[in-house]
Motif scaffolding. Structure first.
Motif, short mmCIF file in Angstrom:
data_model
loop_
_atom_site.label_atom_id
_atom_site.label_comp_id
_atom_site.label_asym_id
_atom_site.label_seq_id
_atom_site.Cartn_x
_atom_site.Cartn_y
_atom_site.Cartn_z
N HIS A 37 50.29 62.06 34.21
CA HIS A 37 51.52 61.42 33.74
C HIS A 37 51.72 60.01 34.28
O HIS A 37 52.47 59.23 33.69
CB HIS A 37 52.73 62.28 34.10
CG HIS A 37 52.70 63.63 33.48
ND1 HIS A 37 52.91 63.84 32.14
CD2 HIS A 37 52.43 64.84 34.00
CE1 HIS A 37 52.78 65.13 31.87
NE2 HIS A 37 52.49 65.76 32.98
N THR A 38 51.08 59.68 35.39
CA THR A 38 51.31 58.37 36.03
C THR A 38 50.09 57.47 36.04
O THR A 38 50.17 56.34 36.51
CB THR A 38 51.80 58.57 37.48
OG1 THR A 38 50.78 59.24 38.23
CG2 THR A 38 53.10 59.35 37.53
N ALA A 39 48.98 57.95 35.53
CA ALA A 39 47.71 57.21 35.62
C ALA A 39 47.79 55.80 35.05
O ALA A 39 47.19 54.87 35.60
CB ALA A 39 46.60 58.01 34.94
N ASP A 40 48.52 55.62 33.96
CA ASP A 40 48.61 54.29 33.36
C ASP A 40 49.31 53.27 34.27
O ASP A 40 49.10 52.07 34.12
CB ASP A 40 49.32 54.34 32.01
CG ASP A 40 48.42 54.88 30.91
OD1 ASP A 40 47.19 54.86 31.09
OD2 ASP A 40 48.96 55.34 29.88
N LEU A 41 50.11 53.76 35.19
CA LEU A 41 50.79 52.86 36.12
C LEU A 41 49.80 52.19 37.06
O LEU A 41 50.07 51.09 37.56
CB LEU A 41 51.84 53.62 36.94
CG LEU A 41 53.01 54.19 36.13
CD1 LEU A 41 53.84 55.12 37.00
CD2 LEU A 41 53.87 53.08 35.57
N LEU A 42 48.66 52.83 37.31
CA LEU A 42 47.61 52.21 38.11
C LEU A 42 46.54 51.57 37.22
O LEU A 42 46.04 50.50 37.53
CB LEU A 42 46.96 53.24 39.05
CG LEU A 42 45.86 52.70 39.97
CD1 LEU A 42 46.38 51.58 40.86
CD2 LEU A 42 45.27 53.82 40.80
N ARG A 43 46.23 52.22 36.10
CA ARG A 43 45.20 51.69 35.20
C ARG A 43 45.55 50.28 34.71
O ARG A 43 44.70 49.38 34.68
CB ARG A 43 45.01 52.60 34.00
CG ARG A 43 43.93 52.10 33.03
CD ARG A 43 43.78 52.99 31.80
NE ARG A 43 43.24 54.29 32.16
CZ ARG A 43 43.90 55.45 32.04
NH1 ARG A 43 45.13 55.46 31.56
NH2 ARG A 43 43.34 56.59 32.38
N SER A 44 46.80 50.07 34.35
CA SER A 44 47.21 48.79 33.80
C SER A 44 46.97 47.62 34.76
O SER A 44 46.35 46.63 34.37
CB SER A 44 48.68 48.87 33.37
OG SER A 44 49.11 47.64 32.87
N PRO A 45 47.43 47.67 36.01
CA PRO A 45 47.16 46.53 36.90
C PRO A 45 45.69 46.41 37.29
O PRO A 45 45.20 45.29 37.53
CB PRO A 45 48.05 46.78 38.11
CG PRO A 45 48.43 48.21 38.07
CD PRO A 45 48.36 48.61 36.63
N LEU A 46 44.95 47.52 37.33
CA LEU A 46 43.51 47.44 37.58
C LEU A 46 42.84 46.68 36.45
O LEU A 46 42.05 45.76 36.68
CB LEU A 46 42.90 48.84 37.72
CG LEU A 46 43.17 49.61 39.00
CD1 LEU A 46 42.77 51.07 38.85
CD2 LEU A 46 42.46 48.97 40.19
N ASP A 47 43.15 47.06 35.21
CA ASP A 47 42.58 46.39 34.05
C ASP A 47 42.97 44.91 34.00
O ASP A 47 42.15 44.05 33.70
CB ASP A 47 43.01 47.08 32.75
CG ASP A 47 42.30 48.40 32.52
OD1 ASP A 47 41.28 48.67 33.18
OD2 ASP A 47 42.78 49.17 31.65
N SER A 48 44.23 44.62 34.31
CA SER A 48 44.69 43.23 34.30
C SER A 48 43.92 42.39 35.30
O SER A 48 43.52 41.26 35.00
CB SER A 48 46.19 43.15 34.61
OG SER A 48 46.93 43.72 33.57
N ALA A 49 43.73 42.91 36.50
CA ALA A 49 42.99 42.17 37.53
C ALA A 49 41.57 41.89 37.05
O ALA A 49 41.07 40.76 37.18
CB ALA A 49 42.97 42.96 38.83
N LEU A 50 40.93 42.89 36.48
CA LEU A 50 39.56 42.70 36.00
C LEU A 50 39.53 41.73 34.82
O LEU A 50 38.64 40.88 34.75
CB LEU A 50 38.96 44.06 35.61
CG LEU A 50 38.67 44.97 36.81
CD1 LEU A 50 38.49 46.42 36.36
CD2 LEU A 50 37.45 44.48 37.57
N ASP A 51 40.49 41.83 33.93
CA ASP A 51 40.56 40.91 32.79
C ASP A 51 40.75 39.47 33.23
O ASP A 51 40.31 38.54 32.58
CB ASP A 51 41.71 41.30 31.84
CG ASP A 51 41.44 42.61 31.10
OD1 ASP A 51 40.29 43.08 31.07
OD2 ASP A 51 42.43 43.17 30.56
N GLU A 52 41.43 39.29 34.37
CA GLU A 52 41.69 37.95 34.90
C GLU A 52 40.59 37.46 35.84
O GLU A 52 40.73 36.41 36.46
CB GLU A 52 43.05 37.93 35.60
CG GLU A 52 44.20 38.16 34.63
CD GLU A 52 45.52 38.44 35.32
OE1 GLU A 52 45.62 38.28 36.55
OE2 GLU A 52 46.46 38.82 34.60
N GLY A 53 39.49 38.21 35.94
CA GLY A 53 38.33 37.77 36.70
C GLY A 53 38.29 38.17 38.16
O GLY A 53 37.42 37.72 38.90
#
Length: 123
Positions: A37-53
């Motif tokens: 139920h909460t996984a997206d709360l961590l997935r989103s900032p992880l993905d954002s950091a990777l997307d930003e290099g």
């Protein structure tokens, strides 16, 4: 984005603090329960950091009370992306219950695990 209430996650079950360190590393500190139920709360900032290099991800697990297979898969997915970009995922300060999940599944062998933030972050 409201990182405390995505999808069906009840407010305050998981909070993720995020900050960039030295411009190249991202420090993420999940506090609470990491599950389906909460996984997206961590997935989103992880993905954002990777997307930003920022491919060096440091996850301070000292506030993580619980992690199920969905949470583990979020971290494994981030590790694959970070490794492909020449970085990695460093886990810090895992509580015994969370560390046990990583030991049982063998995931502790694919992550760099540190006892304290001082051993992974520059001064």
């Amino acid at each position: 984005m409201d990182r405390e209430n995505i999808g069906s996650a009840p407010p305050a079950r998981l909070r993720v603090e995020v900050r960039t360190v030295d411009g190249s590393s991202e420090l993420l500190a999940p506090v609470g329960e990491l599950d389906h139920h909460t996984a997206d709360l961590l997935r989103s900032p992880l993905d954002s950091a990777l997307d930003e290099g920022r491919s060096r991800l440091v996850v301070d697990c000292s506030g993580l009370e619980f992690c199920d297979s969905t949470g583990l898969n979020v971290l494994l997915g981030a590790r694959l992306r970070a490794d492909a970009a020449g970085g990695g995922v460093h886990l810090v300060g895992m509580r015994p219950a969370v560390a046990r999940v990583f030991q049982i599944t063998g995931a502790d062998a694919v992550f760099t695990v540190h006892e304290t933030l001082a051993t992974v972050l520059p001064d």
